[in-house]
Write an enzyme that holds these catalytic residues in place. Structure first.
Site, PDB file in Angstrom:
ATOM      1  N   CYS A 110     -14.979   3.065 -27.451  1.00  0.00           N
ATOM      2  CA  CYS A 110     -16.349   3.585 -27.416  1.00  0.00           C
ATOM      3  C   CYS A 110     -16.911   3.602 -25.996  1.00  0.00           C
ATOM      4  O   CYS A 110     -17.836   2.859 -25.665  1.00  0.00           O
ATOM      5  CB  CYS A 110     -17.235   2.735 -28.315  1.00  0.00           C
ATOM      6  SG  CYS A 110     -16.504   2.553 -29.930  1.00  0.00           S
ATOM      7  N   GLU A 111     -16.320   4.408 -25.153  1.00  0.00           N
ATOM      8  CA  GLU A 111     -16.783   4.629 -23.778  1.00  0.00           C
ATOM      9  C   GLU A 111     -16.359   6.044 -23.426  1.00  0.00           C
ATOM     10  O   GLU A 111     -15.211   6.420 -23.689  1.00  0.00           O
ATOM     11  CB  GLU A 111     -16.063   3.699 -22.780  1.00  0.00           C
ATOM     12  CG  GLU A 111     -16.239   2.225 -22.975  1.00  0.00           C
ATOM     13  CD  GLU A 111     -17.518   1.670 -22.372  1.00  0.00           C
ATOM     14  OE1 GLU A 111     -18.188   2.379 -21.595  1.00  0.00           O
ATOM     15  OE2 GLU A 111     -17.837   0.522 -22.701  1.00  0.00           O
ATOM     16  N   GLY A 154       0.767  -1.235   0.000  1.00  0.00           N
ATOM     17  CA  GLY A 154       0.000   0.000   0.000  1.00  0.00           C
ATOM     18  C   GLY A 154       0.798   1.285   0.000  1.00  0.00           C
ATOM     19  O   GLY A 154       0.218   2.370  -0.037  1.00  0.00           O
ATOM     20  N   ARG A 190      -6.655   2.592 -15.145  1.00  0.00           N
ATOM     21  CA  ARG A 190      -6.726   3.295 -13.850  1.00  0.00           C
ATOM     22  C   ARG A 190      -7.505   4.623 -13.897  1.00  0.00           C
ATOM     23  O   ARG A 190      -8.312   4.876 -13.001  1.00  0.00           O
ATOM     24  CB  ARG A 190      -5.331   3.513 -13.255  1.00  0.00           C
ATOM     25  CG  ARG A 190      -4.607   2.201 -12.904  1.00  0.00           C
ATOM     26  CD  ARG A 190      -3.339   2.437 -12.101  1.00  0.00           C
ATOM     27  NE  ARG A 190      -3.625   2.868 -10.753  1.00  0.00           N
ATOM     28  CZ  ARG A 190      -3.459   4.090 -10.297  1.00  0.00           C
ATOM     29  NH1 ARG A 190      -2.970   5.032 -11.067  1.00  0.00           N
ATOM     30  NH2 ARG A 190      -3.772   4.381  -9.057  1.00  0.00           N
ATOM     31  N   TYR A 193      -0.320  -1.810 -11.938  1.00  0.00           N
ATOM     32  CA  TYR A 193      -1.741  -1.848 -12.299  1.00  0.00           C
ATOM     33  C   TYR A 193      -1.987  -1.213 -13.676  1.00  0.00           C
ATOM     34  O   TYR A 193      -3.025  -0.609 -13.914  1.00  0.00           O
ATOM     35  CB  TYR A 193      -2.598  -1.203 -11.200  1.00  0.00           C
ATOM     36  CG  TYR A 193      -2.277  -1.775  -9.843  1.00  0.00           C
ATOM     37  CD1 TYR A 193      -2.680  -3.074  -9.526  1.00  0.00           C
ATOM     38  CD2 TYR A 193      -1.506  -1.075  -8.909  1.00  0.00           C
ATOM     39  CE1 TYR A 193      -2.346  -3.635  -8.301  1.00  0.00           C
ATOM     40  CE2 TYR A 193      -1.161  -1.640  -7.681  1.00  0.00           C
ATOM     41  CZ  TYR A 193      -1.583  -2.919  -7.387  1.00  0.00           C
ATOM     42  OH  TYR A 193      -1.246  -3.478  -6.190  1.00  0.00           O
TER      43      TYR A 193
END
Ligand SMILES: *Cc1c(COP(=O)(O)O)cnc(C)c1O
Length: 404
Positions: A338-339, A233, A307, A367
């Protein structure tokens, strides 16, 4: 990454050269950054020589894991696939911990067959499952129990894991019950208390609170764990303004804890090891003016780097060639998918840009590729490792014929 005569370079290689030779979009990692991160991590905590297990989910490239292994790190895995990959990369199973709330029977059996160091269990049902397999195999299996310390990591809610409303770990009451139930078990050896309160944590205070919760539990029970697994983290700087987590302060808090509760420490860092080593090199396909906005349409998209779409995460974008001509118009860097969430960054100010120019999206080592997909049936990018002037292909670019 730095500009040499206005040209952006990774170690000794120009970004434009990479784009020309290998095409775009391209993931590119810097070996020297990786080395710096690992040595910095090790040095900061060396006073108690922790076992450092790289969180494989942050980057699953086997060649990168091999490099990380050379520094003596182990692995934290969350699936059978990641466990296989860690073993393939040559990580000693005695340095592998297995985390996750939903390990299946087959996954646990595989981990037990491979004699890994530790299975971090997250529920009573999982411990029962491990015990069942251990009995079948006539083995005594080392486990950790993941405590949910009900600590707010003060990070994005989507990557927070240590609050009671999160699915991870068990609460303190259950934790104590489980210890009493299993401390004398023939097939289960309670080796570790584990926590992991979230990701991209920039302040040491949540960690301090987490250690207080652990101490509170240890006060209530007589049982002493040989290991305390503090998870990962540790946050990094994504925008040059926020500061990365101060290891020194975190180290001091842990030292204080260890003075009272002697045990060995395990860390599971992912992002802080690999995050700032990676860049995503991309070409501007088109620039479209729409009202007061310039849409900069890149050939990289949310399938390559999710992300921003998934968490609203910010990644800096830099031009491969500096021209010192500032444009004060609004810029939105978007991908071709297409978003409407396929958008990387909104900026008020950027240098003047042209179609076919190359830009890089920064700090995508963690990530990034590991969360990539074939959405819109887009092939996944190539991955390169840069070491000085050398470029190594560490994963080939996917081709359409790989899935059609
Ligand atoms: C994701 C995860 C990590 C790694 O987190 P980072 O923020 O990348 O350091 C460590 N441990 C567990 C259990 C995780 O789920």
């Amino acid at each position: 990454m730095k500009y040499l005569k206005k040209k952006l370079t990774i170690e000794n290689v120009k970004v434009d050269y990479i784009a020309k030779k290998y095409g775009t979009p391209t993931y590119c990692y810097s070996y020297s950054e990786l080395k710096k991160n690992i040595n910095n991590f090790k040095n900061s905590f060396r006073s108690f020589s922790p076992l450092i297990c790289f969180a494989v989910k942050s980057n699953t490239n086997v060649n990168l894991i091999k490099e990380i292994k050379k520094f003596g790190l182990g692995a934290d895995v969350v699936s059978m696939g990641e466990l296989m990959m860690a073993i393939k990369a040559g990580i000693n199973p005695k340095k592998i911990v297995f985390s996750g709330v939903g390990k299946t029977f087959d996954e646990i059996k595989y981990a037990i067959n491979k004699n890994i160091f530790l299975i971090n269990a997250e529920s009573e049902s999982e411990i029962k499952q491990i015990e069942k397999i251990a009995k079948l195999k006539k083995k005594r299996i080392q486990i950790g129990i993941r405590l949910n310390p009900n600590t707010d990591a003060k990070t994005l809610s989507q990557i927070s894991t240590g609050k009671k409303e999160n699915k991870f770990g068990v609460d303190s009451k259950t934790f104590i019950k489980l210890i009493n139930n299993y401390k004398n078990s023939k097939n289960i050896e309670l080796k570790c208390l584990s926590v992991h309160i979230g990701s991209q944590i920039l302040d040491h205070k949540p960690y301090e609170k987490m250690l207080k919760s652990i101490a509170k539990i240890l006060e209530k029970i007589k049982y002493r764990f040989e290991f305390i697994d503090l998870g990962g983290g540790m946050g990094i700087s994504y925008d040059n303004k926020q500061k990365s987590l101060d290891y020194k302060k975190y180290q001091l808090v842990i030292k204080k804890f260890l003075n009272k509760y002697k045990s060995k420490i395990i860390f599971e860092p992912g992002r802080s090891i690999i995050g700032n080593t990676g860049t995503l090199i991309s070409k501007i396909i088109y620039i479209k003016k729409s009202g007061k906005k310039n849409f900069i349409i890149l050939d990289a998209a949310m399938n390559d780097l999710i992300r921003p779409a998934l968490y609203g995460a910010i990644h800096r974008i830099m031009p491969s060639l500096k021209n010192n001509k500032i444009s004060n118009e609004n810029h939105e860097f978007v991908g071709p998918i297409c978003e409407s969430t396929d958008s990387f960054l909104n900026l008020k100010k950027f240098q003047e840009l042209r179609e076919n120019e190359i830009v890089v999206v920064c700090d995508v080592g963690a990530y990034g590729m590991s969360l990539s997909s074939n959405y819109n049936l887009r092939p996944k990018p190539i991955e390169l490792l840069i070491k000085g002037s050398k470029i190594k292909v560490i994963k080939k670019r996917q081709r359409h014929k790989d899935f059609i």
